[in-house]
Design an enzyme around this catalytic site. Structure first.
Site, mmCIF file in Angstrom:
data_model
loop_
_atom_site.group_PDB
_atom_site.id
_atom_site.type_symbol
_atom_site.label_atom_id
_atom_site.label_comp_id
_atom_site.label_asym_id
_atom_site.label_seq_id
_atom_site.Cartn_x
_atom_site.Cartn_y
_atom_site.Cartn_z
ATOM 1 N N ASP A 77 2.767 44.250 -54.729
ATOM 2 C CA ASP A 77 1.488 44.190 -55.435
ATOM 3 C C ASP A 77 0.299 44.476 -54.501
ATOM 4 O OD1 ASP A 77 -0.458 43.619 -57.329
ATOM 5 O OD2 ASP A 77 -0.304 41.450 -57.080
ATOM 6 N N GLU A 118 1.446 30.429 -51.785
ATOM 7 C CA GLU A 118 0.626 31.120 -52.794
ATOM 8 C C GLU A 118 0.538 30.258 -54.036
ATOM 9 O OE1 GLU A 118 1.575 35.197 -53.826
ATOM 10 O OE2 GLU A 118 2.113 35.681 -51.756
HETATM 11 C C1 BDP Z 1 3.121 37.106 -55.559
HETATM 12 C C2 BDP Z 1 3.105 38.086 -54.404
HETATM 13 C C3 BDP Z 1 1.728 38.679 -54.140
HETATM 14 C C4 BDP Z 1 1.058 39.031 -55.458
HETATM 15 C C5 BDP Z 1 0.886 37.765 -56.259
HETATM 16 C C6 BDP Z 1 0.174 38.015 -57.600
HETATM 17 O O1 BDP Z 1 3.594 37.504 -53.227
HETATM 18 O O2 BDP Z 1 1.859 39.798 -53.316
HETATM 19 O O3 BDP Z 1 -0.158 39.674 -55.272
HETATM 20 O O4 BDP Z 1 2.149 37.242 -56.548
HETATM 21 O O5 BDP Z 1 0.873 38.227 -58.579
HETATM 22 O O6 BDP Z 1 4.259 37.323 -56.301
HETATM 23 O O7 BDP Z 1 -1.038 38.017 -57.637
#
Ligand code: BDP
Length: 578
Positions: A163, A490
């Site tokens: 992404d 995240e």
């Molecule tokens: C996670 C990924 C990240 C994406 C994020 C998203 O690690 O690279 O940008 O989700 O969906 O799966 O914003």
């Protein structure tokens, strides 16, 4: 690998600026072409080509760059190296028509001794190929061709398995630098305790006869070298000032190698600090730390993934403003300057490989061989940065729960982990997972469990309170399975700056703020959670898909680094804790 340096014995020439460029849309140029682009446009280096010209936005092919430089006559008696900070995809370089470099992998430097190919006291032509063709077997991978119709991440265009935008170009600085004929090839510094002991290993270009002097903090050691390729020893710094978060005490190791009456010098900066995982704690200098910060990207208007010191400094000033103490180099190694600034500002870094979007088809020996090389290159480059406190070997690998894939993935991860520990036995290791514990059995080989979880966004969309219980249960599942300390690497929500809504609905700034604050409180209530990184630091360019209104909008700051409501909220929370 040492960073290029100008000092009393080494010279440095930066080749950044405006190069000539040709986008080889029809694969017209063969490697026979190397002596001058006939049809070309100006292109800034460093910088991605995609935003410098509108018509190149979607160009993912072979980009040819050319520049000219005269090389001083007196360099003739030295060695001359060409060093490209980072070139996308498959890279190659020629000097005056002679091939000097070939490399695969986007986010790490490449260099070669080009002494035999340069014309001294004359003008030289340097040509660089950045082959940004989307490769299903690349690290990171694009989608496989047969499945092109299926599209990529979130059905995105172009079809890559991750992404962010697959920008192309010479993304980091290009240098020519000199050394003496016999020179210091590498310096590896470790500080195993906080008592001031500094271990060093100085490696030479060959087995040398001569002398070496090493000086740290006023203490000097001299070595007589008789056909030696390296020296390993230690110096104890008295009353050492440790490298700490926000108190970035740094030292210098000065090395001087003299052979045949010529002296090569190198000055390497380092910090005295220890890191380790003990029970549920991540210890920096024997004291537990809590990671507070973000996953980031190298991404900015016009320059794309090109490195800019101004943007880097702005980002560090915002990290300080908001009260963060760390970030992850999601999803690839960043420009060395980012680590140098982190060293100087006392910010911890989780340094990540470019292995994002790994999937079932990738767990093969040939891909593992490539992956091991990248791990070696990354650690060889970044090993002496005190700010780097942990290596992350992948982001969100698809591992699968079925026996066949699980066994292959486990082997792949066990081997990668062995390579990383062989290269660096001093830093904890992790990888970053998004799936459930049963799909993440390789965590058995790692020290910290890092997870990305989007409850209230991808899972239970629109419900923040309503998903807290499930998020809590998910954390407990990971904890009960692996019994290791965890970082939430995240969590977050897209918010389009300027969009407000009461009640807080998805995409509004209010929704993003509420989600981050409420989930953060839950994370902090778990004693085994040793840190949280919000996704993401700033909005960033990605591929086109229905789920991405022009950018990925999960930034706490906009792409041009203006704070959204969540930034002010986080600042209040974090500054209270600091
Ligand atoms: C996670 C990924 C990240 C994406 C994020 C998203 O690690 O690279 O940008 O989700 O969906 O799966 O914003």
């Amino acid at each position: 690998m040492l960073y290029p340096q100008r000092n009393a014995s080494r010279e440095l020439m930066c080749l950044d600026g405006c190069w000539r460029f040709f986008a080889d849309k029809n694969n017209e140029i063969s490697t026979a072409f190397i002596n001058g682009l006939t049809e070309s446009i100006p292109m800034a280096v460093p910088g991605s080509w995609n935003e410098q010209y509108t018509e190149l936005f979607d160009f993912h092919g072979k980009g040819w760059y050319e520049t000219h430089t005269s090389i001083p006559k007196h360099w003739e008696n030295q060695r001359v190296f060409l060093r490209l900070g980072a070139v996308t995809g498959k890279a190659a370089a020629w000097i005056n028509g002679q091939p000097v470099l070939e490399h695969e992998g986007s986010a790490l430097p490449i260099e070669a001794d080009v002494s035999a190919f340069v014309k001294y006291g004359e003008e030289n032509t340097i040509v660089v190929l950045a082959d940004s063709t989307l490769d299903p077997w690349g690290l990171p991978p694009a989608q496989i061709e047969e499945k092109e119709a299926r599209d990529g991440f979130y059905k995105s265009y172009p079809a890559v398995n991750y992404d962010f935008y697959p920008y192309g170009g010479i993304q980091r600085s290009v240098y020519l630098y000199t050394t003496e004929k016999e020179y210091i090839r590498d310096i590896i510094i470790t500080t195993p305790t906080t008592d001031g002991t500094v271990h060093y290993r100085i490696e030479f270009s060959a087995a040398v006869n001569g002398t070496l002097s090493v000086e740290i903090d006023g203490q000097e050691k001299q070595y007589r070298l008789l056909g030696q390729e390296s020296v390993e020893d230690s110096i104890v710094v008295q009353n050492p000032k440790l490298w700490e978060i926000g108190q970035p005490n740094l030292y210098q190791l000065h090395a001087e190698l003299t052979c045949n009456g010529k002296t090569d010098r190198y000055q390497e900066r380092f910090g005295i600090r220890t890191v380790c995982v003990q029970g549920d704690a991540f210890l920096l200098n024997d004291k537990p730390v809590f990671f507070r910060g973000f996953g980031k990207h190298e991404d900015f208007h016009i320059i794309g993934k090109g490195f800019s010191h101004a943007v880097a400094i702005k980002d560090f000033s915002l990290l300080k403003w908001i009260g963060a103490n760390s970030f992850r180099t999601s999803h690839y190694p960043y420009d060395e300057s980012m680590l140098q600034y982190a060293d100087e500002m006392g910010i911890m870094v989780i340094a990540e490989t470019p292995f994002v979007g790994l999937c079932d088809r990738m767990y093969r020996q040939d891909i593992l061989d490539k992956a091991n090389v990248v791990i070696e290159e990354m650690i060889a480059r970044d090993k002496n940065h005190p700010s780097v406190v942990m290596w992350s070997l992948a982001n969100e690998p698809g591992i699968g729960a079925d026996e066949e894939h699980r066994v292959k993935a486990e082997y792949f991860f066990r081997e990668m982990q062995k390579t990383a520990r062989r290269m660096d036995g001093t830093r904890p290791l992790t990888y970053v997972a998004c799936e459930e514990p049963e799909n993440n059995t390789p965590f058995q080989f790692f020290d910290v469990v890092c997870i990305n979880k989007y409850y209230g966004w991808y899972i239970g969309s629109g419900r923040i309170e309503g998903t807290l219980k499930n998020l809590d249960a998910c954390l407990e599942r990971f904890r009960n399975t692996f019994g290791k300390p965890m970082i939430i690497t995240e969590f977050g929500a897209d918010a389009i700056d300027g969009i407000h809504h009461d009640p807080p609905l998805m995409y509004s700034e209010e929704f993003q703020e509420k989600m981050i604050v409420e989930q953060y409180q839950l994370f902090c209530s778990k004693p085994y959670i040793i840190g949280t990184h919000v996704w993401a630091f700033a909005d960033f360019q990605t591929t086109q898909t229905t789920a991405r209104p022009l950018l990925n909008r999960k930034g706490i700051f906009t792409r041009d680094r203006q704070p959204k409501m969540a930034a002010h909220a986080l600042r209040k929370v974090w500054n209270k804790e600091n």
